[in-house]
Structures are given as structure tokens and as C-alpha cells.
Design a protein around this motif. Sequence first.
Motif, short mmCIF file in Angstrom:
data_model
loop_
_atom_site.label_atom_id
_atom_site.label_comp_id
_atom_site.label_asym_id
_atom_site.label_seq_id
_atom_site.Cartn_x
_atom_site.Cartn_y
_atom_site.Cartn_z
N TYR A 131 -19.01 -23.14 -58.66
CA TYR A 131 -19.25 -22.66 -57.14
C TYR A 131 -19.79 -20.96 -57.02
O TYR A 131 -19.14 -20.39 -56.29
CB TYR A 131 -18.23 -22.93 -56.03
CG TYR A 131 -18.01 -24.26 -56.01
CD1 TYR A 131 -19.01 -25.34 -55.72
CD2 TYR A 131 -16.67 -24.86 -56.35
CE1 TYR A 131 -18.45 -26.60 -55.54
CE2 TYR A 131 -16.49 -26.09 -56.02
CZ TYR A 131 -17.27 -27.00 -55.73
OH TYR A 131 -16.87 -28.25 -55.63
N ALA A 168 -26.88 -31.80 -54.08
CA ALA A 168 -28.02 -30.93 -54.48
C ALA A 168 -28.79 -31.14 -55.73
O ALA A 168 -28.29 -31.18 -56.61
CB ALA A 168 -27.35 -29.47 -54.02
N ALA A 205 -33.25 -25.40 -54.17
CA ALA A 205 -32.22 -26.56 -53.94
C ALA A 205 -32.76 -27.50 -52.66
O ALA A 205 -33.29 -27.02 -51.78
CB ALA A 205 -30.88 -25.78 -53.64
N LEU A 229 -30.97 -30.58 -50.52
CA LEU A 229 -29.63 -30.96 -50.30
C LEU A 229 -29.67 -32.21 -49.65
O LEU A 229 -30.69 -32.57 -49.01
CB LEU A 229 -28.83 -29.96 -49.50
CG LEU A 229 -28.08 -28.88 -50.15
CD1 LEU A 229 -28.98 -28.05 -50.86
CD2 LEU A 229 -27.14 -28.35 -49.28
N ALA A 237 -21.77 -28.99 -51.64
CA ALA A 237 -22.73 -27.91 -51.74
C ALA A 237 -22.25 -26.73 -51.18
O ALA A 237 -22.18 -26.40 -49.95
CB ALA A 237 -24.03 -28.53 -51.11
N LEU A 294 -22.93 -22.90 -49.70
CA LEU A 294 -23.85 -22.47 -49.23
C LEU A 294 -23.70 -21.04 -48.85
O LEU A 294 -22.49 -20.69 -48.12
CB LEU A 294 -24.61 -23.11 -48.18
CG LEU A 294 -25.18 -24.45 -48.38
CD1 LEU A 294 -25.74 -25.19 -47.14
CD2 LEU A 294 -26.21 -24.60 -49.37
N CYS A 332 -27.65 -21.89 -52.55
CA CYS A 332 -26.69 -22.97 -52.76
C CYS A 332 -26.41 -22.87 -54.41
O CYS A 332 -27.11 -22.67 -55.37
CB CYS A 332 -27.34 -24.37 -52.89
SG CYS A 332 -26.29 -25.88 -53.39
N ARG A 333 -25.03 -22.66 -54.52
CA ARG A 333 -24.57 -22.63 -55.84
C ARG A 333 -24.19 -23.83 -56.74
O ARG A 333 -24.23 -24.78 -56.01
CB ARG A 333 -23.02 -21.64 -55.57
CG ARG A 333 -23.31 -20.37 -55.15
CD ARG A 333 -21.87 -19.81 -54.74
NE ARG A 333 -21.45 -18.56 -54.08
CZ ARG A 333 -20.51 -17.71 -54.06
NH1 ARG A 333 -19.42 -18.46 -54.26
NH2 ARG A 333 -20.79 -16.62 -53.17
N ALA A 362 -27.57 -19.90 -58.89
CA ALA A 362 -27.74 -19.92 -57.46
C ALA A 362 -29.16 -20.35 -57.08
O ALA A 362 -29.96 -19.40 -57.29
CB ALA A 362 -26.99 -19.20 -56.59
N VAL A 393 -32.31 -22.56 -50.66
CA VAL A 393 -32.45 -23.97 -50.24
C VAL A 393 -33.70 -24.20 -49.77
O VAL A 393 -34.10 -23.42 -48.89
CB VAL A 393 -31.28 -24.27 -49.16
CG1 VAL A 393 -31.40 -25.75 -48.61
CG2 VAL A 393 -29.93 -23.96 -50.09
N ILE A 451 -32.40 -29.40 -46.19
CA ILE A 451 -31.33 -30.26 -46.00
C ILE A 451 -31.82 -31.61 -45.48
O ILE A 451 -32.25 -31.49 -44.14
CB ILE A 451 -30.24 -29.52 -45.08
CG1 ILE A 451 -29.95 -28.10 -45.95
CG2 ILE A 451 -28.98 -30.31 -45.05
CD1 ILE A 451 -28.79 -27.42 -45.07
#
Length: 345
Positions: free
Chosen positions: A8, A136, A143, A145, A174, A176, A185-186, A233, A236, A239
Amino acid sequence: MAYRYWIYGLCLETAYRFRTPLTVAPATATCNLRFLCVPGDLGGSDGDTAVPPSADALYLSQERNWCGEHVLEIYATADGRLMRFPGVADFLVSPGRIVCRLHDAELGFMVDLCLLGHVMSYYLEMTGVSALHAGAVVHDGRAVLFAADRQGGKSTLVTSLVAAGFPLLADDIAALELSAEKVLCRHAFPQLKLTPQQALRFVGSAEGFGLVHPDFPKLSVPADRVGSIATQALQVARIYLLERRAPDDADVAIRMEVLGPGEALIQLVRHSFLAEALGEHGTVGARGGELETAVRVRFQRLAAIARSMVVKRLCYPSGYHHLPEVHRAVLADLGEAQGVERQAS
């Protein structure tokens, strides 16, 4: 011996040997989180996690174990937040440090489950990072998700995308963060939790993989057995909120619906990994003012994410044979988004 892992977006240092596949961090990496696991009974030495008489109860889960105890309890103490999993383990969470006391050595498998799930999600939230119950993958350096309720098809869809060449960024949580008006997003860790049927389909075999939990059928499958892994990372792009429909549903066509910022915020709150526990933090405990501030900041962070992102509801029919069509729909949607970005630049 000390081990270092990326998890993370944090470099975690520990002497504990995890059962879960993790991404190894180089020896030169700067450690910003230390984890200590001490088997044995409560009470005693450094990292004592016994509940002090003055501790404020922040959260007591409605769900109870077979003994009638709350499955999860969270307390505010002078040394940090105490997360108790009665009969299993206690975790004392403080800046840069997490201490675990395991009640029974035979329950060692629960350390991974608790730490990498609820405890790390709580730590992330307390340090300004939102933890969503979502998988993700990576497409074109960004990224993508996929969030869903339990049995919502998230694991199947994410795994199928990894098998189709989309690198895995996160399987179940996920993380964020807002950075320079972008949502990042890590990387989580390189594990896929699959049923034997899923493992057979995507790996070719269900043999040789350990159970995530002995009472449940899901297997811990290293992600590199299915496809590639991303460890940085990434911004994004989308989603998607999944709604998998039964094959006999009258409306089984693949369709997408853009959510407005208000509805998107509601869904992000709903799909937070610790939605119930964090939602009660503003109303329980003697330190109400401090906790209400934390909840307000968290809500504002999710609202900023909702405003910065395109969040869509993705409805699709159940069944492995429909997955290629779902992939094409997602790719077409992402392609349209990239076209709009190019026109705007």
C-alpha cells in the motif's frame, strides 16, 4: 532477521514471516512502518495490548463470533488505536508502528488476514488514504478499479483481466490518495484469492495453493501464476461499480451508467473497506470532537475523489463465457475517455 516489503505504498519492516505473497522492498528503501508480532497471552512487556480501564470504545461490530463476542472492537488508548479480534489477536496501531499479540499460535494464519485487511485499511484511513473494497488492474499506464459487494463477481472479473494481460495492482483493497488534484491507486500485494474452480480456469490447476482461511474454500494464489504485476502508484482512470446479473435475469445486457458526484460519493462511502467501523467514529467515545473531525476529513476526501473521477455502474451477465465481451466493453469505454482527454489537451 528483518524483512522489508512494499505494501500500500509503504515500506514495511518486520521479523514476521508472512504466508501471503508480498512484494519485496530493496534493502536501501526507507522504512516508514514497522510490524511486530508477539505470540502469547495478553499483558506484560513492550507493545502491551491489554485494554486499559480508561480506553474509549470507538467501535464494536454488530457481527459476533461463536462465543458471542464482537468480531472486531476498536479502542482509543494513550498509545494509539487498539484493534481487538477477540480470541484471535490484538493490534496496537500507532504512527509508524503496529504491534500484534497473537492469542494462540495455532491461529497464526489470522495474522495475515487481519493485518493485511482490516488493520492496514484502518492505518491507511488514519493517515489520509482511502481504502476501498475494490480490485485494480492497469490499462495504458493507469489504474482501473472494480468495486463490488460480496459475491458480486469482482474476483472473477479482475482475475480474468489479469489473465488477459492487464497487470494486477490490487486484488481486494484499493488504496486511493489525492495528489496534485489527481487520484492515485497504490500497489497492494501480489495475491489473488480464488476458489478452486477459478484457479482451475485461470491457472490450470487448484493444486499446491494454501487456503486463505481453513474454514473457507478460497485459495491464496500468487498473482504471477496468472499474469503480471504492477508495483507503482498509478493515476486512476475509472472506477466501475459491478452489478453482475443472473443468467435468467430479463435484463442481462452489458450496460454502463455514469453516476453523478453525489451518487458516486454515496457509493464510495458504501464500498469503503471499513465503512461501518469508520462511520461510527464520530458518535462513539469520549473523544467525540476529535473523532468527528477525522470522520469529516475522511468524508471530504471521498467527496474530492468522487468529483475528480468518472464513476460508472457496470451491469453485466454472469458466466465465464461473457467475460470477453465485458472486457471489450471496458476497453471501449476507456478508449472513449482517452479520446476525450486528447481532444481537451
